[in-house]
Design an enzyme around this catalytic site. Sequence first.
Site, PDB file in Angstrom:
ATOM      1  N   VAL A   1      51.124 -23.354 -30.233  1.00  0.00           N
ATOM      2  CA  VAL A   1      50.989 -23.998 -31.212  1.00  0.00           C
ATOM      3  C   VAL A   1      49.386 -23.700 -32.062  1.00  0.00           C
ATOM      4  O   VAL A   1      48.180 -23.171 -31.250  1.00  0.00           O
ATOM      5  CB  VAL A   1      50.250 -25.471 -30.303  1.00  0.00           C
ATOM      6  CG1 VAL A   1      49.218 -26.335 -31.397  1.00  0.00           C
ATOM      7  CG2 VAL A   1      51.324 -26.281 -29.494  1.00  0.00           C
TER       8      VAL A   1
ATOM      9  N   GLY B   1      47.712 -16.703 -25.817  1.00  0.00           N
ATOM     10  CA  GLY B   1      46.408 -18.238 -24.985  1.00  0.00           C
ATOM     11  C   GLY B   1      47.543 -19.317 -24.854  1.00  0.00           C
ATOM     12  O   GLY B   1      46.824 -20.025 -24.276  1.00  0.00           O
ATOM     13  N   HIS B   2      47.730 -19.410 -26.097  1.00  0.00           N
ATOM     14  CA  HIS B   2      47.528 -21.152 -26.054  1.00  0.00           C
ATOM     15  C   HIS B   2      48.776 -20.637 -27.414  1.00  0.00           C
ATOM     16  O   HIS B   2      49.145 -21.519 -28.827  1.00  0.00           O
ATOM     17  CB  HIS B   2      46.686 -20.950 -27.840  1.00  0.00           C
ATOM     18  CG  HIS B   2      45.571 -22.697 -28.438  1.00  0.00           C
ATOM     19  ND1 HIS B   2      46.796 -22.802 -28.859  1.00  0.00           N
ATOM     20  CD2 HIS B   2      44.793 -23.221 -27.535  1.00  0.00           C
ATOM     21  CE1 HIS B   2      46.170 -24.089 -28.861  1.00  0.00           C
ATOM     22  NE2 HIS B   2      44.849 -24.728 -27.753  1.00  0.00           N
ATOM     23  N   PHE B   3      49.625 -22.037 -26.123  1.00  0.00           N
ATOM     24  CA  PHE B   3      50.419 -22.007 -25.476  1.00  0.00           C
ATOM     25  C   PHE B   3      50.784 -21.069 -24.567  1.00  0.00           C
ATOM     26  O   PHE B   3      52.267 -20.688 -25.538  1.00  0.00           O
ATOM     27  CB  PHE B   3      50.154 -23.118 -25.093  1.00  0.00           C
ATOM     28  CG  PHE B   3      49.162 -24.576 -25.057  1.00  0.00           C
ATOM     29  CD1 PHE B   3      48.192 -24.348 -24.334  1.00  0.00           C
ATOM     30  CD2 PHE B   3      49.001 -25.280 -25.841  1.00  0.00           C
ATOM     31  CE1 PHE B   3      46.783 -25.075 -24.802  1.00  0.00           C
ATOM     32  CE2 PHE B   3      48.482 -25.885 -26.177  1.00  0.00           C
ATOM     33  CZ  PHE B   3      47.110 -25.642 -25.863  1.00  0.00           C
TER      34      PHE B   3
ATOM     35  N   TRP C   1      46.418 -15.126 -30.781  1.00  0.00           N
ATOM     36  CA  TRP C   1      45.965 -16.256 -30.426  1.00  0.00           C
ATOM     37  C   TRP C   1      47.127 -17.415 -30.130  1.00  0.00           C
ATOM     38  O   TRP C   1      46.899 -18.468 -28.156  1.00  0.00           O
ATOM     39  CB  TRP C   1      45.167 -17.850 -31.037  1.00  0.00           C
ATOM     40  CG  TRP C   1      45.854 -17.893 -32.210  1.00  0.00           C
ATOM     41  CD1 TRP C   1      46.725 -18.904 -33.108  1.00  0.00           C
ATOM     42  CD2 TRP C   1      44.966 -16.974 -34.035  1.00  0.00           C
ATOM     43  NE1 TRP C   1      47.168 -18.378 -34.187  1.00  0.00           N
ATOM     44  CE2 TRP C   1      46.170 -17.450 -34.520  1.00  0.00           C
ATOM     45  CE3 TRP C   1      43.888 -16.367 -33.631  1.00  0.00           C
ATOM     46  CZ2 TRP C   1      45.715 -17.253 -35.725  1.00  0.00           C
ATOM     47  CZ3 TRP C   1      44.190 -15.935 -35.307  1.00  0.00           C
ATOM     48  CH2 TRP C   1      45.311 -16.429 -36.258  1.00  0.00           C
TER      49      TRP C   1
END
Length: 145
Positions: free
Chosen positions: A54, A47-49, A44
């Site tokens: 985070v 894409g986050h971020f 994750w």
Amino acid sequence: MLDRKEIKEILPHREPFLLLDQVSELEPGKRARGLYYVDPGASWFAGHFPNYPVFPGVLQIEALAQLGAVAILCQEEMAGKLALFAGLDEVKFRRQVRPGETLELEVEIIKARKSFGLGQGRGAVSGEPAFQGLLKFALAEGGRR
């Protein structure tokens, strides 16, 4: 104390969605404390971020819910049940949780009936509050054990 292998005997969750590494304290049906190491290699973070990773708040809450599920489902009379989200209240995020940190989780079961319950919980990093909230859960057939 429960490790991931023992947690898997209680919860149906599996990688990559098992968000609990250890249960350090457990009072069945009442309360639990546990840990989750936030792996910097988790998918994750792509894409986050991309330039500022985070740990998503929704996954922090999920980790807490999994700890609450262990506290409820470890009871013999709950064998074969599945704990499902029924709602969230009063959730507040206090700090960001970053890759490589360990999330310290604590949950207290406020109410538990045959099919519904409430848990109050919180998460921290190195003792610094990260989030808190009230979890509502439903118990259904279909869990593992």
